[in-house]
Scaffold this active site. Structure first.
Site, PDB file in Angstrom:
ATOM      1  N   THR A  15       1.950  65.347  52.582  1.00 18.93           N
ATOM      2  CA  THR A  15       3.288  64.797  52.400  1.00 18.93           C
ATOM      3  C   THR A  15       4.379  65.845  52.526  1.00 18.93           C
ATOM      4  O   THR A  15       5.477  65.554  53.009  1.00 18.93           O
ATOM      5  CB  THR A  15       3.377  64.122  51.012  1.00 18.93           C
ATOM      6  OG1 THR A  15       2.419  63.070  50.952  1.00 18.93           O
ATOM      7  CG2 THR A  15       4.762  63.550  50.756  1.00 18.93           C
ATOM      8  N   SER A  61      -4.923  64.110  54.299  1.00 15.12           N
ATOM      9  CA  SER A  61      -6.059  64.690  53.585  1.00 15.12           C
ATOM     10  C   SER A  61      -7.188  63.690  53.361  1.00 15.12           C
ATOM     11  O   SER A  61      -8.329  64.081  53.090  1.00 15.12           O
ATOM     12  CB  SER A  61      -5.613  65.286  52.249  1.00 15.12           C
ATOM     13  OG  SER A  61      -5.246  64.288  51.324  1.00 15.12           O
ATOM     14  N   THR A  92      -2.475  65.749  48.853  1.00 15.33           N
ATOM     15  CA  THR A  92      -2.984  65.781  47.478  1.00 15.33           C
ATOM     16  C   THR A  92      -4.295  65.020  47.290  1.00 15.33           C
ATOM     17  O   THR A  92      -5.051  65.322  46.368  1.00 15.33           O
ATOM     18  CB  THR A  92      -1.940  65.215  46.500  1.00 15.33           C
ATOM     19  OG1 THR A  92      -1.650  63.854  46.840  1.00 15.33           O
ATOM     20  CG2 THR A  92      -0.661  66.030  46.547  1.00 15.33           C
ATOM     21  N   GLN A 274     -19.915  62.367  34.008  1.00 18.28           N
ATOM     22  CA  GLN A 274     -18.856  61.413  34.306  1.00 18.28           C
ATOM     23  C   GLN A 274     -17.645  61.621  33.400  1.00 18.28           C
ATOM     24  O   GLN A 274     -16.548  61.159  33.721  1.00 18.28           O
ATOM     25  CB  GLN A 274     -19.364  59.974  34.134  1.00 18.28           C
ATOM     26  CG  GLN A 274     -20.419  59.573  35.128  1.00 18.28           C
ATOM     27  CD  GLN A 274     -20.869  58.134  34.959  1.00 18.28           C
ATOM     28  OE1 GLN A 274     -20.247  57.358  34.239  1.00 18.28           O
ATOM     29  NE2 GLN A 274     -21.956  57.761  35.633  1.00 18.28           N
ATOM     30  N   CYS A 275     -17.833  62.303  32.303  1.00 21.71           N
ATOM     31  CA  CYS A 275     -16.722  62.550  31.376  1.00 21.71           C
ATOM     32  C   CYS A 275     -15.798  63.613  31.960  1.00 21.71           C
ATOM     33  O   CYS A 275     -16.260  64.673  32.384  1.00 21.71           O
ATOM     34  CB  CYS A 275     -17.249  63.023  30.028  1.00 21.71           C
ATOM     35  SG  CYS A 275     -18.398  61.889  29.242  1.00 21.71           S
TER      36      CYS A 275
END
Length: 338
Positions: A15, A61, A92, A274-275
């Site tokens: 961007t 991206s 990003t 996953q945390c």
């Protein structure tokens, strides 16, 4: 002007260099350089000289692939003796993957490589790109930074620790399992105790980043067919996002059989949590047993992005599976806490 640092700005897309068009924001060749020249604060005497190189074609991206990580790394290595530091401008969406990959590919480079971008194009009112680029240039000119960092908003993060946490906020990135390297406020401050000291020689870049690595998030009731697909040829490595500290559904015989088949083919498995704020300890719960028997390596507090990039890089460097497993557990670029 004597002694002014020179910073190589590699614009690969995103961007920050886009401009409004009839179809919305889009990259236009030459627009970024024009905007930098028209931005007074980026041309001040106490700001390093910015030499801009635009990638062709400019990438969204979302389309970035491991081969693009290698292209960026090669460009930096090619110019390593001509510039004091490097800024990589990137979209990003996959910036955290690229920053992680560059941290592994450029380990030992010994110069600052700063990955940044923006949520609003540089030439648009209220753009966060001006501050992000200015901060990145100033950090890239420092003598005490010798690693890959991600700079966004007020955060200065280790490249292999960053994750994208917001789709629209100016503080879009965080490092959940490690304190930031520094902050950009009234002053740019860095925690010297957290900065890496380069002692080893630069690592030779692989000829290609072509190792087939899969990424799979466990979920309740996941069919074994998904795990089998993630372990099927030509896959050489798999990152599993497991529950909590690294647990697995050890009561499903079909999942266990699929995991065992992958182990017999010597596929390298890295396990992350996953945390968002979590650390894998495969010895903590009995339900981690199937992963241990499959030879999986606990990724400790690595992010998913870092684990994936690390596995792609290590396998592409040609190490045998046993060596890759050993290196996965080691801190190579600040990606984990031993």
């Amino acid at each position: 002007m004597s002694g002014r640092k020179r910073i190589y700005v590699a614009y690969f897309g995103g961007t920050i260099g886009m401009m409004p068009t009839a179809s919305g924001y889009a990259p236009v060749r030459g627009h970024l350089g024009s905007q930098i020249r028209q931005t007074p604060e980026l041309n001040a005497r106490d700001v390093p000289e910015l030499v801009v190189s635009e990638h062709e074609p400019l990438l969204d991206s979302a389309n970035a692939r491991p081969s693009d990580w290698l292209r960026i790394a090669r460009e930096i290595v090619e110019h390593r003796h001509s510039f004091d530091g490097f800024v990589v401008l990137h979209g990003t969406d996959t910036m955290a993957y690229t920053a992680s990959a560059l941290a592994f590919l450029l380990r030992g480079l010994g110069k600052p490589v700063i990955v940044t971008g923006s949520q609003i194009p540089l030439g648009v009112l209220r753009s966060d790109g001006r501050q992000n680029l200015l901060t990145s240039a100033l950090v890239a000119a420092r003598d005490d930074v010798r690693e890959v960092c991600l700079v966004f908003g007020s955060h200065i993060l280790a490249g292999a620790r960053a994750v994208k946490a917001s789709a629209s906020g100016f503080e879009a990135f965080t490092s959940p399992n490690a304190a930031p390297l520094g902050a950009a406020g009234v002053l740019i401050t860095l925690d010297e105790a957290r900065l890496r000291v380069t002692e080893r020689a630069p690592i030779a870049l692989p000829l290609a980043l072509d190792a087939n690595v899969a990424l799979l998030r466990l979920y309740p009731g996941m069919p074994a067919a998904l795990l089998r697909a993630a372990l099927a040829e030509p896959i050489k490595g798999l990152v599993i996002e497991a529950y909590g500290a690294g647990t697995f559904a050890d009561g499903d015989p079909y999942l266990l059989a699929a995991l065992a088949d992958g182990a017999r083919r010597d596929i390298v498995i890295a396990v992350v949590s996953q945390c968002a704020d979590g650390r894998v300890d495969l010895g903590a719960y009995a339900t981690s047993g199937p992963l241990i028997r499959a030879g999986a390596v606990g990724g400790l507090d690595m992010t998913t992005e870092a684990a994936y990039a690390k596995l792609v890089v290590l396998l592409s460097e040609g190490h045998p599976p046993a060596t890759v497993r050993a290196l996965l557990a080691q801190d190579l670029a600040g990606e984990l806490t031993p």
